[in-house]
Design a protein around this motif. Sequence first.
Motif, PDB file in Angstrom:
ATOM      1  N   ILE A   1      98.861   2.389  40.916  1.00  7.66           N
ATOM      2  CA  ILE A   1      98.594   3.255  42.062  1.00  7.66           C
ATOM      3  C   ILE A   1      98.918   2.522  43.366  1.00  7.66           C
ATOM      4  O   ILE A   1      99.472   3.111  44.301  1.00  7.66           O
ATOM      5  CB  ILE A   1      97.127   3.738  42.055  1.00  7.66           C
ATOM      6  N   GLU A   2      98.590   1.239  43.444  1.00  8.21           N
ATOM      7  CA  GLU A   2      98.903   0.464  44.652  1.00  8.21           C
ATOM      8  C   GLU A   2     100.407   0.373  44.858  1.00  8.21           C
ATOM      9  O   GLU A   2     100.888   0.459  45.999  1.00  8.21           O
ATOM     10  CB  GLU A   2      98.281  -0.932  44.561  1.00  8.21           C
ATOM     11  N   ARG A   3     101.163   0.203  43.787  1.00 14.11           N
ATOM     12  CA  ARG A   3     102.625   0.178  43.902  1.00 14.11           C
ATOM     13  C   ARG A   3     103.154   1.538  44.351  1.00 14.11           C
ATOM     14  O   ARG A   3     104.060   1.635  45.179  1.00 14.11           O
ATOM     15  CB  ARG A   3     103.265  -0.207  42.566  1.00 14.11           C
ATOM     16  N   GLN A   4     102.596   2.586  43.785  1.00 14.26           N
ATOM     17  CA  GLN A   4     103.046   3.929  44.134  1.00 14.26           C
ATOM     18  C   GLN A   4     102.762   4.231  45.602  1.00 14.26           C
ATOM     19  O   GLN A   4     103.598   4.806  46.306  1.00 14.26           O
ATOM     20  CB  GLN A   4     102.352   4.950  43.226  1.00 14.26           C
ATOM     21  N   LYS A   5     101.569   3.849  46.067  1.00 14.97           N
ATOM     22  CA  LYS A   5     101.214   4.072  47.464  1.00 14.97           C
ATOM     23  C   LYS A   5     102.150   3.290  48.385  1.00 14.97           C
ATOM     24  O   LYS A   5     102.629   3.808  49.404  1.00 14.97           O
ATOM     25  CB  LYS A   5      99.760   3.667  47.706  1.00 14.97           C
ATOM     26  N   GLN A   6     102.415   2.028  48.027  1.00 12.70           N
ATOM     27  CA  GLN A   6     103.342   1.198  48.803  1.00 12.70           C
ATOM     28  C   GLN A   6     104.720   1.851  48.871  1.00 12.70           C
ATOM     29  O   GLN A   6     105.338   1.938  49.940  1.00 12.70           O
ATOM     30  CB  GLN A   6     103.461  -0.181  48.154  1.00 12.70           C
ATOM     31  N   TYR A   7     105.183   2.322  47.723  1.00 11.92           N
ATOM     32  CA  TYR A   7     106.510   2.945  47.650  1.00 11.92           C
ATOM     33  C   TYR A   7     106.572   4.219  48.494  1.00 11.92           C
ATOM     34  O   TYR A   7     107.524   4.434  49.250  1.00 11.92           O
ATOM     35  CB  TYR A   7     106.861   3.261  46.194  1.00 11.92           C
ATOM     36  N   LEU A   8     105.555   5.076  48.367  1.00  9.78           N
ATOM     37  CA  LEU A   8     105.553   6.344  49.098  1.00  9.78           C
ATOM     38  C   LEU A   8     105.562   6.128  50.607  1.00  9.78           C
ATOM     39  O   LEU A   8     106.252   6.840  51.349  1.00  9.78           O
ATOM     40  CB  LEU A   8     104.336   7.176  48.696  1.00  9.78           C
ATOM     41  N   LYS A   9     104.794   5.147  51.075  1.00  9.20           N
ATOM     42  CA  LYS A   9     104.772   4.864  52.514  1.00  9.20           C
ATOM     43  C   LYS A   9     106.130   4.354  52.987  1.00  9.20           C
ATOM     44  O   LYS A   9     106.627   4.762  54.047  1.00  9.20           O
ATOM     45  CB  LYS A   9     103.673   3.844  52.826  1.00  9.20           C
ATOM     46  N   ALA A  10     106.737   3.460  52.198  1.00  4.38           N
ATOM     47  CA  ALA A  10     108.058   2.937  52.561  1.00  4.38           C
ATOM     48  C   ALA A  10     109.101   4.046  52.543  1.00  4.38           C
ATOM     49  O   ALA A  10     109.974   4.116  53.416  1.00  4.38           O
ATOM     50  CB  ALA A  10     108.453   1.818  51.604  1.00  4.38           C
ATOM     51  N   TYR A  11     108.997   4.931  51.566  1.00  2.00           N
ATOM     52  CA  TYR A  11     109.929   6.064  51.467  1.00  2.00           C
ATOM     53  C   TYR A  11     109.790   6.972  52.694  1.00  2.00           C
ATOM     54  O   TYR A  11     110.786   7.345  53.320  1.00  2.00           O
ATOM     55  CB  TYR A  11     109.651   6.860  50.197  1.00  2.00           C
ATOM     56  N   ALA A  12     108.552   7.313  53.020  1.00  2.00           N
ATOM     57  CA  ALA A  12     108.308   8.225  54.141  1.00  2.00           C
ATOM     58  C   ALA A  12     108.802   7.632  55.452  1.00  2.00           C
ATOM     59  O   ALA A  12     109.433   8.325  56.267  1.00  2.00           O
ATOM     60  CB  ALA A  12     106.825   8.554  54.228  1.00  2.00           C
ATOM     61  N   ASN A  13     108.534   6.340  55.668  1.00  2.00           N
ATOM     62  CA  ASN A  13     108.964   5.692  56.909  1.00  2.00           C
ATOM     63  C   ASN A  13     110.484   5.691  57.039  1.00  2.00           C
ATOM     64  O   ASN A  13     111.031   5.941  58.121  1.00  2.00           O
ATOM     65  CB  ASN A  13     108.429   4.262  56.980  1.00  2.00           C
ATOM     66  N   LYS A  14     111.171   5.404  55.934  1.00  7.44           N
ATOM     67  CA  LYS A  14     112.634   5.380  55.991  1.00  7.44           C
ATOM     68  C   LYS A  14     113.193   6.776  56.212  1.00  7.44           C
ATOM     69  O   LYS A  14     114.116   6.971  57.003  1.00  7.44           O
ATOM     70  CB  LYS A  14     113.208   4.779  54.705  1.00  7.44           C
TER      71      LYS A  14
END
Length: 228
Positions: free
Chosen positions: A201-214
Amino acid sequence: MEMESEKPITAEEAEEGIVYYNDEKYRYNDEILTFLFMGIDNDDSFKDEEAMGTAGQADCNFLAVMDVKNKTLELIGISRDTITDISIYGADGEYIRTVQEHLAIQFAYGDGAAKSCEMMVGAVSNLMYGLPIHGYCAINWDGVAVLNDAIGGVEVTVLEDLTWKDKTLVEGKTVTLMGKHAFNYVRSRNIKNFASNNLRIERQKQYLKAYANKMLAMTKEDITVPLT
């Protein structure tokens, strides 16, 4: 289900939706919009009229909470293993009973499409004491790499060693995830390790935030990016 207050409240407070928690006073913020995002553990297309119990499971669940007034967005990860009320249906779609089970399986007892999603919305809303959920989105395995590569990949610093699954995913290494590597990063977990889903879940949250920012940065340059 209604939110329970830790200390007695007046009739006026009850009417306003006020509760007390840790001696602090809270009222529901009606200026937020909440959306449920689901990752379905299935590599088939979404199909109506799946046999009950075979539509796949909601392996990844995030509530995106948008504060319209303050223009902020928060992600709440909800473990697939959360024990909550699940509605069980038979092969012909008739309701059988409600049981305490893992949240992830609620999706399986729908039609594999809209009904399954709506049943998940109901289960999560009930888990969150009747929290209104204004919309939902679900993708299956095949959608991850497509969405990832549509914005040219996503850069992350790998949070845990995943070389047993993908040799490019070395803990502490900064990588730009593309294709199957993005899929491996957000889906893989070592089921032999206790609470491995919490790390995922921590990896998924990290990924989603990075995706959204980009994606937001790209959209400022080209308004058609979300359509693409």
